[in-house]
Design an enzyme around this catalytic site. Structure first.
Site, PDB file in Angstrom:
ATOM      1  CG  ASP A 158       4.845   3.625  -0.715  1.00  0.00           C
ATOM      2  OD1 ASP A 158       4.393   3.432  -1.849  1.00  0.00           O
ATOM      3  OD2 ASP A 158       4.199   3.457   0.336  1.00  0.00           O
TER       4      ASP A 158
HETATM    5  N1  URA Z   1       2.231  -0.889   0.942  1.00  0.00           N
HETATM    6  C1  URA Z   1       2.553   0.395   1.112  1.00  0.00           C
HETATM    7  O1  URA Z   1       1.807   1.148   1.688  1.00  0.00           O
HETATM    8  N2  URA Z   1       3.747   0.816   0.667  1.00  0.00           N
HETATM    9  C2  URA Z   1       4.625   0.042   0.034  1.00  0.00           C
HETATM   10  O2  URA Z   1       5.702   0.484  -0.349  1.00  0.00           O
HETATM   11  C3  URA Z   1       4.276  -1.313  -0.135  1.00  0.00           C
HETATM   12  C4  URA Z   1       3.064  -1.740   0.312  1.00  0.00           C
END
Ligand code: URA
Length: 241
Positions: free
Chosen positions: A104
C-alpha cells in the site's frame, strides 16, 4: 557461460545430438564466426548465435532488485493521480523491472522488483503459499482471543483468511507491535485483518518474503539480490534454474 550445443538445444533448435551435428557441419556462427568445436562456451546474454545465418533469440538478462519502500510511494510504474511511484526509486537502473505484488501507499519495507515473470507470478499466487512477514503497530492491546482469531483465520468481506502466525514483539499502554506472517496477499489484507478485531493499524512494514529478508537496507534504498538468494527463492516456488 553455457556450452554451445546445450544453448542451441534449449533454444529449440533440436536435440543435443542434432545440435552437435550442426556445429560439426559448420552451420553455427558465434559473433559472426563459424564455430566447429564442440564444447565451445558462450555467454547467452552477450554472444550472438546464428544457425544457418539466422540469429536465434538473445535472452534478456534477469534482474532482481530488493527495495526498501518508504511510505508515500505507490507500487506501480505510473500513477494516474501523479503520486510518487516506486519506479522513481530505481530510475538509475536502465532496464524495465516490475514490482512483485503490491505494498500500500502507506506501507513500508521489502518490495522485490524483477523482469522474471515466472518467479513474480509464483511468489504472488496463493497456490505457492509463500510466507510474507510484516511488523505491524496497532492501536490498543489486542487480547489473546482476538489474536487467536487471526491465527486461525478470520472472515473478511472477500472470505476466510488462511491461518497466520502471530507474535507480540512489544507492548505499550495503548499500542502493540506485532509480527504477523501470512501466506496469501489479498488487497490491504493485514490492515483489514486487524481492523476486523478492532485494532486499526498505525504502521506497517514488510520484513520478509519467502527466505528473502529486508535486513538493514535503508529506507528508499535498493540492492541486487545475491545469486544465492535468487536460487533459494526459485527453489521455494518450485522453479529450477
Ligand atoms: N497488507 C496490507 O494491509 N498492506 C500491505 O501493503 C501489505 C499487506
Amino acid at each position: 557461460m553455457e556450452r554451445l550445443q546445450k544453448y542451441l538445444a534449449h533454444a529449440g533448435i533440436g536435440s543435443r545430438r542434432s545440435c552437435e551435428k550442426l556445429i560439426l557441419e559448420g552451420k553455427i556462427k558465434v559473433n559472426g564466426k563459424v564455430v566447429t568445436t564442440l564444447g565451445t562456451k558462450i555467454d547467452p546474454l552477450q554472444d550472438i548465435v546464428e544457425v544457418n545465418n539466422q540469429v536465434i533469440g538473445k535472452k534478456e538478462k534477469k534482474i532482481y532488485v530488493l527495495l526498501n519502500k518508504p511510505a508515500g510511494y505507490v507500487t506501480t510504474l505510473k500513477d494516474p493521480q501523479g503520486r510518487p511511484t516506486v519506479k522513481e526509486l530505481v530510475k538509475d537502473l536502465n532496464i524495465r523491472i516490475y514490482p512483485v505484488g503490491r505494498l500500500d501507499y502507506a506501507t513500508e519495507g521489502l518490495l522485490l522488483l524483477t523482469n522474471d515473470g515466472q518467479l513474480s507470478y509464483r511468489l504472488t499466487h496463493p497456490r505457492y503459499k509463500i510466507p510474507k512477514t510484516y511488523e505491524v503497530l496497532v492501536q490498543g492491546n489486542p487480547s489473546k482471543s482476538a489474536l487467536e482469531k487471526l491465527k486461525k483465520g478470520i472472515v473478511l468481506e472477500d472470505g476466510l483468511t488462511q491461518p497466520a502466525l502471530i507474535k507480540i514483539l512489544k507492548q505499550w499502554k495503548n499500542k502493540t507491535l506485532i509480527q504477523i506472517t501470512i501466506y496469501e496477499g489479498r488487497n490491504r489484507q493485514v490492515r483489514r485483518m486487524f481492523q476486523a478485531i478492532n485494532h486499526p493499524v498505525l504502521y506497517l512494514k514488510r520484513v520478509q518474503e519467502g527466505s528473502l529478508r529486508l535486513g538493514k537496507l535503508a529506507k528508499g534504498e535498493y540492492r541486487f539480490l545475491t545469486e544465492e538468494e535468487v536460487k533459494r527463492l526459485k527453489k521455494e516456488v518450485g522453479l529450477s534454474d
